[in-house]
Scaffold this motif. Structure first.
Motif, PDB file in Angstrom:
ATOM      1  N   ALA A  18      -5.009   0.111  -1.403  1.00 23.72           N
ATOM      2  CA  ALA A  18      -4.408  -1.092  -0.826  1.00 23.72           C
ATOM      3  C   ALA A  18      -5.495  -2.130  -0.559  1.00 23.72           C
ATOM      4  CB  ALA A  18      -3.662  -0.751   0.456  1.00 23.72           C
ATOM      5  N   LEU A  19      -5.324  -3.304  -1.115  1.00 24.23           N
ATOM      6  CA  LEU A  19      -6.287  -4.397  -0.991  1.00 24.23           C
ATOM      7  C   LEU A  19      -5.689  -5.527  -0.156  1.00 24.23           C
ATOM      8  CD1 LEU A  19      -7.476  -4.378  -4.707  1.00 24.23           C
ATOM      9  CD2 LEU A  19      -8.620  -3.345  -2.724  1.00 24.23           C
ATOM     10  N   PRO A  20      -6.529  -6.455   0.301  1.00 23.40           N
ATOM     11  CA  PRO A  20      -6.013  -7.547   1.148  1.00 23.40           C
ATOM     12  C   PRO A  20      -4.859  -8.329   0.511  1.00 23.40           C
ATOM     13  CG  PRO A  20      -8.388  -7.477   1.292  1.00 23.40           C
ATOM     14  CD  PRO A  20      -7.992  -6.483   0.221  1.00 23.40           C
ATOM     15  N   GLU A  21      -4.895  -8.528  -0.811  1.00 24.08           N
ATOM     16  CA  GLU A  21      -3.815  -9.299  -1.449  1.00 24.08           C
ATOM     17  C   GLU A  21      -2.482  -8.545  -1.470  1.00 24.08           C
ATOM     18  OE1 GLU A  21      -6.326  -7.641  -4.943  1.00 24.08           O
ATOM     19  OE2 GLU A  21      -6.762  -8.585  -3.037  1.00 24.08           O
ATOM     20  N   ASP A  22      -2.500  -7.244  -1.134  1.00 26.26           N
ATOM     21  CA  ASP A  22      -1.275  -6.443  -1.072  1.00 26.26           C
ATOM     22  C   ASP A  22      -0.576  -6.547   0.283  1.00 26.26           C
ATOM     23  OD1 ASP A  22      -1.801  -5.381  -3.641  1.00 26.26           O
ATOM     24  OD2 ASP A  22      -2.956  -3.714  -2.792  1.00 26.26           O
ATOM     25  N   ALA A  23      -1.241  -7.164   1.261  1.00 27.14           N
ATOM     26  CA  ALA A  23      -0.791  -7.033   2.644  1.00 27.14           C
ATOM     27  C   ALA A  23      -0.346  -8.348   3.281  1.00 27.14           C
ATOM     28  CB  ALA A  23      -1.922  -6.426   3.471  1.00 27.14           C
ATOM     29  N   ASN A  24       0.355  -8.179   4.395  1.00 33.66           N
ATOM     30  CA  ASN A  24       0.737  -9.311   5.235  1.00 33.66           C
ATOM     31  C   ASN A  24      -0.403  -9.593   6.223  1.00 33.66           C
ATOM     32  OD1 ASN A  24       0.944  -7.410   7.341  1.00 33.66           O
ATOM     33  ND2 ASN A  24       3.154  -7.201   7.085  1.00 33.66           N
ATOM     34  N   PRO A  25      -0.298 -10.637   7.041  1.00 39.72           N
ATOM     35  CA  PRO A  25      -1.389 -10.956   7.976  1.00 39.72           C
ATOM     36  C   PRO A  25      -1.718  -9.834   8.972  1.00 39.72           C
ATOM     37  CG  PRO A  25       0.050 -12.845   7.736  1.00 39.72           C
ATOM     38  CD  PRO A  25       0.720 -11.691   7.028  1.00 39.72           C
ATOM     39  N   ALA A  26      -0.786  -8.912   9.209  1.00 33.88           N
ATOM     40  CA  ALA A  26      -1.043  -7.803  10.129  1.00 33.88           C
ATOM     41  C   ALA A  26      -1.824  -6.662   9.460  1.00 33.88           C
ATOM     42  CB  ALA A  26       0.273  -7.271  10.685  1.00 33.88           C
ATOM     43  N   GLY A  27      -2.037  -6.789   8.149  1.00 28.25           N
ATOM     44  CA  GLY A  27      -2.774  -5.745   7.440  1.00 28.25           C
ATOM     45  C   GLY A  27      -1.924  -4.619   6.900  1.00 28.25           C
ATOM     46  N   GLY A  31       6.319  -4.095   1.533  1.00 25.46           N
ATOM     47  CA  GLY A  31       7.209  -3.112   0.934  1.00 25.46           C
ATOM     48  C   GLY A  31       7.396  -3.330  -0.556  1.00 25.46           C
ATOM     49  N   GLY A  32       7.429  -4.585  -0.979  1.00 29.51           N
ATOM     50  CA  GLY A  32       7.596  -4.884  -2.396  1.00 29.51           C
ATOM     51  C   GLY A  32       6.430  -4.386  -3.244  1.00 29.51           C
ATOM     52  N   VAL A  33       5.234  -4.417  -2.675  1.00 29.75           N
ATOM     53  CA  VAL A  33       4.057  -3.893  -3.386  1.00 29.75           C
ATOM     54  C   VAL A  33       4.185  -2.386  -3.540  1.00 29.75           C
ATOM     55  CG1 VAL A  33       1.541  -3.564  -3.245  1.00 29.75           C
ATOM     56  CG2 VAL A  33       2.552  -5.794  -2.676  1.00 29.75           C
ATOM     57  N   ILE A  34       4.597  -1.715  -2.461  1.00 28.78           N
ATOM     58  CA  ILE A  34       4.796  -0.262  -2.537  1.00 28.78           C
ATOM     59  C   ILE A  34       5.879   0.057  -3.558  1.00 28.78           C
ATOM     60  CG2 ILE A  34       5.525   1.784  -1.233  1.00 28.78           C
ATOM     61  CD1 ILE A  34       4.303   0.358   1.281  1.00 28.78           C
ATOM     62  N   LEU A  35       6.971  -0.699  -3.530  1.00 29.83           N
ATOM     63  CA  LEU A  35       8.072  -0.492  -4.462  1.00 29.83           C
ATOM     64  C   LEU A  35       7.618  -0.684  -5.911  1.00 29.83           C
ATOM     65  CD1 LEU A  35      11.034   0.165  -4.782  1.00 29.83           C
ATOM     66  CD2 LEU A  35      11.549  -2.233  -4.363  1.00 29.83           C
ATOM     67  N   LYS A  36       6.793  -1.677  -6.156  1.00 28.42           N
ATOM     68  CA  LYS A  36       6.258  -1.914  -7.509  1.00 28.42           C
ATOM     69  C   LYS A  36       5.507  -0.679  -8.004  1.00 28.42           C
ATOM     70  CE  LYS A  36       2.564  -4.453  -9.745  1.00 28.42           C
ATOM     71  NZ  LYS A  36       1.512  -5.450  -9.547  1.00 28.42           N
ATOM     72  N   ALA A  66       6.229   5.262   6.937  1.00 26.54           N
ATOM     73  CA  ALA A  66       5.033   4.919   7.714  1.00 26.54           C
ATOM     74  C   ALA A  66       4.336   3.754   7.016  1.00 26.54           C
ATOM     75  CB  ALA A  66       4.086   6.117   7.800  1.00 26.54           C
ATOM     76  N   PRO A  67       3.641   2.908   7.771  1.00 28.36           N
ATOM     77  CA  PRO A  67       2.966   1.771   7.140  1.00 28.36           C
ATOM     78  C   PRO A  67       1.772   2.211   6.291  1.00 28.36           C
ATOM     79  CG  PRO A  67       2.413   1.888   9.464  1.00 28.36           C
ATOM     80  CD  PRO A  67       3.457   2.934   9.216  1.00 28.36           C
ATOM     81  N   VAL A  68       1.457   1.373   5.320  1.00 27.92           N
ATOM     82  CA  VAL A  68       0.247   1.533   4.510  1.00 27.92           C
ATOM     83  C   VAL A  68      -0.655   0.368   4.892  1.00 27.92           C
ATOM     84  CG1 VAL A  68      -0.715   1.630   2.184  1.00 27.92           C
ATOM     85  CG2 VAL A  68       1.566   2.599   2.634  1.00 27.92           C
ATOM     86  N   HIS A  69      -1.900   0.664   5.224  1.00 22.79           N
ATOM     87  CA  HIS A  69      -2.834  -0.366   5.676  1.00 22.79           C
ATOM     88  C   HIS A  69      -3.871  -0.682   4.600  1.00 22.79           C
ATOM     89  CE1 HIS A  69      -1.137   0.147   9.644  1.00 22.79           C
ATOM     90  NE2 HIS A  69      -1.368   1.442   9.560  1.00 22.79           N
ATOM     91  N   VAL A  70      -4.389  -1.894   4.657  1.00 17.83           N
ATOM     92  CA  VAL A  70      -5.455  -2.307   3.743  1.00 17.83           C
ATOM     93  C   VAL A  70      -6.592  -1.287   3.820  1.00 17.83           C
ATOM     94  CG1 VAL A  70      -7.233  -4.065   3.345  1.00 17.83           C
ATOM     95  CG2 VAL A  70      -4.870  -4.746   3.799  1.00 17.83           C
ATOM     96  N   GLY A  71      -7.099  -0.922   2.660  1.00 14.77           N
ATOM     97  CA  GLY A  71      -8.207   0.020   2.562  1.00 14.77           C
ATOM     98  C   GLY A  71      -7.775   1.454   2.345  1.00 14.77           C
ATOM     99  N   ALA A 108       6.371   6.862   2.048  1.00 11.54           N
ATOM    100  CA  ALA A 108       7.618   6.383   1.436  1.00 11.54           C
ATOM    101  C   ALA A 108       8.108   7.395   0.409  1.00 11.54           C
ATOM    102  CB  ALA A 108       7.404   5.027   0.762  1.00 11.54           C
ATOM    103  N   SER A 109       9.402   7.321   0.114  1.00  9.72           N
ATOM    104  CA  SER A 109      10.015   8.138  -0.939  1.00  9.72           C
ATOM    105  C   SER A 109      11.159   7.349  -1.563  1.00  9.72           C
ATOM    106  CB  SER A 109      10.590   9.444  -0.383  1.00  9.72           C
ATOM    107  OG  SER A 109       9.572  10.315   0.000  1.00  9.72           O
TER     108      SER A 109
END
Length: 171
Positions: A18-27, A31-36, A66-71, A108-109
């Motif tokens: 997970a990179l910064p461009e995958d995330a919202n301002p909260a890090g 969900g759309g990135v995960i779905l992709k 559960a959330p996925v965080h940058v890094g 996610a599943s």
């Protein structure tokens, strides 16, 4: 049609950090990135089973747990659960690894249905599936139940739409 293939022949593990461009301002990763990435892992698994191109027909029970965080590292595990004449249900599980601590969590599943596409870009027969373990057999039974429920739901929707057309006089 190709010979039947074992579940293990097409099991797929893909990763994405997970990179910064995958995330919202909260890090948190969108969900759309995960779905992709789920769709991509599912498609690779389906192509490995069918040995031809596939298209996504539907996504069922997309659950963010559960959330996925940058890094963090997303590990996407994909497996064929059920095969029909031209379609396959693929289960994808996303596990997240904190690369600093080694902690793993289920993020996610989803269950995706893919249709095999022949060289003429039309739906094509898929190889049968050889279930190798009790887990594969359970997943296959559950996939068959989901398919049955989807078909029943589509039938109810068609009946409701037809009923609405009749009561409103719409074609």
């Amino acid at each position: 049609m190709a010979a039947a293939r074992k579940v293990s022949d097409s099991e797929t593990l893909m990763t994405h950090r997970a990179l910064p461009e995958d995330a919202n301002p909260a890090g948190n990763v969108h969900g759309g990135v995960i779905l992709k990435h789920i769709d991509l892992a599912g498609a690779v698994c389906a192509m490995r089973h069918a040995r031809m191109g596939v298209v996504t027909a539907s996504i069922d029970r997309m659950e963010f747990k559960a959330p996925v965080h940058v890094g963090e590292l997303m590990l996407l595990y994909a497996s064929v659960n059920r095969v029909g004449k031209q379609s396959m249900e693929i289960g994808v599980r996303v596990v997240v690894e904190n690369l600093m601590t080694g902690e793993l969590r289920h993020a996610a599943s989803a269950y995706l249905t893919f249709v095999a596409m022949g060289p003429d870009r039309k739906p094509a027969p898929t190889p049968d599936l050889i279930l190798e373990t009790p887990t594969h057999e359970r997943r296959n039974r559950e996939a068959e139940m989901r398919r049955k429920l989807r078909l029943e739901e589509r039938q109810r929707e068609r009946q409701a739409q037809e009923s609405e057309k009749i009561s409103h006089g719409n074609p």
